[in-house]
Design an enzyme around this catalytic site. Structure first.
Site, PDB file in Angstrom:
ATOM      1  N   TYR A 146       0.844  -1.285   0.072  1.00  0.00           N
ATOM      2  CA  TYR A 146      -0.003  -0.047  -0.038  1.00  0.00           C
ATOM      3  C   TYR A 146       0.785   1.294  -0.109  1.00  0.00           C
ATOM      4  O   TYR A 146       0.810   2.066  -0.785  1.00  0.00           O
ATOM      5  CB  TYR A 146      -0.719  -0.189   1.327  1.00  0.00           C
ATOM      6  CG  TYR A 146      -1.854   1.212   1.208  1.00  0.00           C
ATOM      7  CD1 TYR A 146      -2.952   1.132   0.560  1.00  0.00           C
ATOM      8  CD2 TYR A 146      -1.792   2.110   2.268  1.00  0.00           C
ATOM      9  CE1 TYR A 146      -3.857   2.283   0.696  1.00  0.00           C
ATOM     10  CE2 TYR A 146      -2.567   3.133   2.311  1.00  0.00           C
ATOM     11  CZ  TYR A 146      -3.914   3.021   1.550  1.00  0.00           C
ATOM     12  OH  TYR A 146      -4.802   4.235   1.745  1.00  0.00           O
ATOM     13  N   ASP A 147       1.740   1.292   0.813  1.00  0.00           N
ATOM     14  CA  ASP A 147       2.575   2.429   1.186  1.00  0.00           C
ATOM     15  C   ASP A 147       3.473   2.668  -0.132  1.00  0.00           C
ATOM     16  O   ASP A 147       3.663   3.955  -0.791  1.00  0.00           O
ATOM     17  CB  ASP A 147       3.654   2.402   2.370  1.00  0.00           C
ATOM     18  CG  ASP A 147       2.985   2.220   3.710  1.00  0.00           C
ATOM     19  OD1 ASP A 147       1.644   2.040   3.662  1.00  0.00           O
ATOM     20  OD2 ASP A 147       3.551   2.301   4.677  1.00  0.00           O
ATOM     21  N   LYS A 150       1.402   3.555  -3.236  1.00  0.00           N
ATOM     22  CA  LYS A 150       0.851   4.989  -3.253  1.00  0.00           C
ATOM     23  C   LYS A 150       1.882   5.729  -3.601  1.00  0.00           C
ATOM     24  O   LYS A 150       1.737   6.818  -4.186  1.00  0.00           O
ATOM     25  CB  LYS A 150       0.244   5.251  -1.946  1.00  0.00           C
ATOM     26  CG  LYS A 150      -1.161   4.713  -1.814  1.00  0.00           C
ATOM     27  CD  LYS A 150      -2.184   5.477  -2.488  1.00  0.00           C
ATOM     28  CE  LYS A 150      -3.513   4.531  -2.360  1.00  0.00           C
ATOM     29  NZ  LYS A 150      -4.808   5.444  -2.971  1.00  0.00           N
ATOM     30  N   VAL A 189     -11.760   3.345  13.845  1.00  0.00           N
ATOM     31  CA  VAL A 189     -13.077   3.994  14.249  1.00  0.00           C
ATOM     32  C   VAL A 189     -14.088   2.802  14.005  1.00  0.00           C
ATOM     33  O   VAL A 189     -15.070   2.632  14.889  1.00  0.00           O
ATOM     34  CB  VAL A 189     -13.312   5.189  13.468  1.00  0.00           C
ATOM     35  CG1 VAL A 189     -14.524   5.611  13.811  1.00  0.00           C
ATOM     36  CG2 VAL A 189     -12.160   6.298  13.756  1.00  0.00           C
ATOM     37  N   ASN A 191     -14.241  -0.561  13.914  1.00  0.00           N
ATOM     38  CA  ASN A 191     -14.029  -1.503  14.717  1.00  0.00           C
ATOM     39  C   ASN A 191     -14.593  -1.034  16.276  1.00  0.00           C
ATOM     40  O   ASN A 191     -15.521  -1.731  16.738  1.00  0.00           O
ATOM     41  CB  ASN A 191     -12.443  -1.913  14.751  1.00  0.00           C
ATOM     42  CG  ASN A 191     -12.114  -2.956  13.993  1.00  0.00           C
ATOM     43  OD1 ASN A 191     -12.787  -3.409  12.957  1.00  0.00           O
ATOM     44  ND2 ASN A 191     -11.066  -3.591  14.279  1.00  0.00           N
ATOM     45  N   THR A 211      -0.786   7.564  18.098  1.00  0.00           N
ATOM     46  CA  THR A 211      -1.708   8.443  17.626  1.00  0.00           C
ATOM     47  C   THR A 211      -2.072   8.438  16.444  1.00  0.00           C
ATOM     48  O   THR A 211      -1.455   8.109  15.536  1.00  0.00           O
ATOM     49  CB  THR A 211      -1.269   9.843  18.378  1.00  0.00           C
ATOM     50  OG1 THR A 211      -0.297  10.308  17.195  1.00  0.00           O
ATOM     51  CG2 THR A 211      -0.822   9.831  19.725  1.00  0.00           C
ATOM     52  N   GLN A 277       3.107   7.641  15.425  1.00  0.00           N
ATOM     53  CA  GLN A 277       2.128   8.825  15.805  1.00  0.00           C
ATOM     54  C   GLN A 277       2.002   9.369  14.170  1.00  0.00           C
ATOM     55  O   GLN A 277       2.815   9.267  13.258  1.00  0.00           O
ATOM     56  CB  GLN A 277       3.120   9.787  16.221  1.00  0.00           C
ATOM     57  CG  GLN A 277       4.563   9.945  15.770  1.00  0.00           C
ATOM     58  CD  GLN A 277       5.531  10.802  16.782  1.00  0.00           C
ATOM     59  OE1 GLN A 277       5.133  11.332  17.604  1.00  0.00           O
ATOM     60  NE2 GLN A 277       6.745  10.891  16.221  1.00  0.00           N
TER      61      GLN A 277
END
Ligand code: NAD
Ligand code: UDP
Length: 312
Positions: A146-147, A150, A189, A191, A211, A277
């Site tokens: 994915y990373d 992209k 969110v 989940n 975070t 983070q």
């Protein structure tokens, strides 16, 4: 007279379906293209009777010919469990998806926007992340399909711009949430909300101190449309995200409080290469697009929880 024909790849997905809606409301002609891997017809069923809306079931690995003025390229599974399900296909979707949509933009002289991601910053050593930060990405880990996919897509966008003068726009989207996320999506969110509503254990991966910054989908769509309509030669990349930063433990507690759930918090292993983070610098978006998010996390969560109460 000003009606534009707009192609949205990945248009039946979570963000794509909100974008279809917004662009139709603005009086455009929308072509939604999707292979329905993570997208669902239910997300766009309410648009099917609109004479200015068309759905094409198509896989972006195959070339596509559609006359259009603008293209939003969103086709790609976004949740870690979905993009890691068939990582080779995820890589292909990013690279061939970029090549096919850029080729189409070149042929049609269409403006094209790429839905890039904060994942291009990997597990960032700079905090918060400005667009100038080049990232810290593992090239061969489980998130790399994915990373790096992209990142390669961004490279292709800028090469088509330099070599063929294609009119490109690149946005780097930070964690976005809202109605129409799938209940089995696996992102944090959805989940936590589904677990809280069902009274199941809330699964925090790691110690919960990592975070993220969560943007409500309406704010994000507003930023994407502003970017598409931004001045000529402003290519980005531009960060789109909310600058409120929360630990996963804070998020879990907030969702438990808002739902009034009796769920317990449990701790599970942190997945490989999970960023510690993440928070965007959005000065460029403010300056160039006059954009910043307006929906606070608690307000967005209440709307999302209302959606999931009906959906599950
Ligand atoms: P999503 O999984 O709901 O949407 C992706 C859509 O692309 C789905 O409808 C899926 O069926 C479709 N798709 C996948 N592979 C395809 C293929 N080969 N051909 C055609 N269609 C295909 O996820 P989302 O959250 O709506 O994400 C949309 C875009 O935004 C993705 O490109 C994602 O990488 C990007 N993005 C999202 C977030 C986020 O927090 N939601 C963050 C950063 C970037
Ligand atoms: N996460 C979690 N519990 C879950 C799902 C995710 O603690 O049930 C964590 C995950 O490890 C990550 C953060 O929440 O640290 C955000 O994960 P998500 O998959 O939503 O997005 P991404 O990691 O791509 O930012």
């Amino acid at each position: 007279m000003n009606r534009k024909r707009i192609l949205i790849t990945g248009g039946a997905g979570f963000i794509g379906s909100h974008l279809c809606e917004r662009l139709l409301e603005q009086g455009n002609d929308v072509v939604c293209m999707d292979n329905l891997f993570t997208g669902q017809k239910d997300n766009i069923r309410h648009l099917m009777d609109n004479p200015y809306f068309e759905f094409i079931r198509h896989d972006i690995l195959e070339d596509i010919h559609v006359e259009c003025d603008q293209i939003y390229n969103l086709a790609c599974p976004a949740s870690p469990i979905h993009y890691q399900y068939d990582p080779i296909k995820t890589g292909k979707t990013n690279v061939l998806g970029a090549l096919h949509t850029l080729g189409l933009a070149k042929r049609c002289h269409a403006r094209i926007l790429q839905a890039s991601t904060s994942e291009v910053y990997g597990d960032p050593e700079i905090h918060p992340q400005p667009e100038t930060y080049r990232g810290c990405v593992n090239p061969n880990g489980v998130r790399s399909c994915y990373d790096e996919g992209k990142r390669m897509a961004e490279t292709l966008f800028f090469d088509y711009h330099r070599q063929h003068h294609v009119d490109i726009k690149v946005v780097r989207i930070f964690n976005t949430y809202g109605p129409r996320m799938r209940s089995d999506d696996g992102r944090v969110v959805s989940n936590f909300i589904v677990q809280a509503l069902k009274g199941d254990d809330i699964t925090i991966y790691g110690n919960g101190e990592q975070t993220r910054s969560f943007c409500y989908v309406d704010d994000l769509v507003d930023g994407m449309v502003r970017m598409m309509e931004s001045r000529d030669n402003f290519t980005g990349p531009v960060n789109l995200g909310n600058t409120g930063e929360f630990t996963m433990l804070q998020l879990a507690k907030m969702i438990i409080a808002v739902t009034g759930s009796k769920s317990k918090i449990v701790y599970m292993p942190l997945p490989q290469d999970d960023p510690i983070q993440r928070k965007p610098v959005i000065d460029l978006a403010k300056q160039e697009l006059g954009w910043e998010p307006v929906v606070p996390l608690e307000e967005g969560l209440i709307k999302t929880i209302d959606y999931f109460k009906k959906a599950i």
